[in-house]
Design a protein around this motif. Sequence first.
Motif: not given
Length: 213
Positions: A80-103
């Motif tokens: 759990v901790e590994y996945v959320v930490r790695e995801q957070r770092a990935m998302f933080a580096a590309h915040p403008l991409v997130l709205p495309l991904l979540v849709g």
Amino acid sequence: MPRPTSPILSAERIADAAIDLVDAGKPFGVNALARQLGVTPSSLYNHVDGRDAIVELMRGRLAERAAIVVPAGLAWDVVVEYVVREQRAMFAAHPLVLPLLVGKPVTDALVLGYYEALAEALLRAGFPDEDVLVIVAILDAFALGSGLDLSAPPDVWRAQSGTALARLVESGEPGSVRADRAFDLGVELLISALRARLAGHSSPALQRPERLS
């Protein structure tokens, strides 16, 4: 052999160009991406089946760059901790991409792989089937929100002078430090709550009584 008249395309090159386009804050679409790559839209359609497919290429490319691979045999809370930490770092580096991904639905095999590892770890630990998908969704939302928080401006709250919030902001830590502390505390709280829930499921004394007919 004669050189090709247009750049040679690949899934990786398309994904990288799309990520660069969105990161730069430019309008995203097939035509805009074709211009970014120096090709015609029809050339893109020879490699991808439209805008949604490009978004999924971006998702997979980000995961590939982040190298989120869950080793076998880890305890559920470590996973759990590994996945959320790695995801957070990935998302933080590309915040403008997130709205495309979540849709869009997740179909990329690499991304589904770490979600599968997370689900399997929770199931092995004893979380009931009906809880696991909900827990995965909660962790996903936490990682997404924490990634955006890390990319937010330092002064998230501009509270009215004299209020409790204004006092806390004035004496608080700078944005990135606060964001890291918030994330660390959030991970701790989530895992503690999940441990308590797991203990409740495994302890007969804490299980819900059957309903009387």
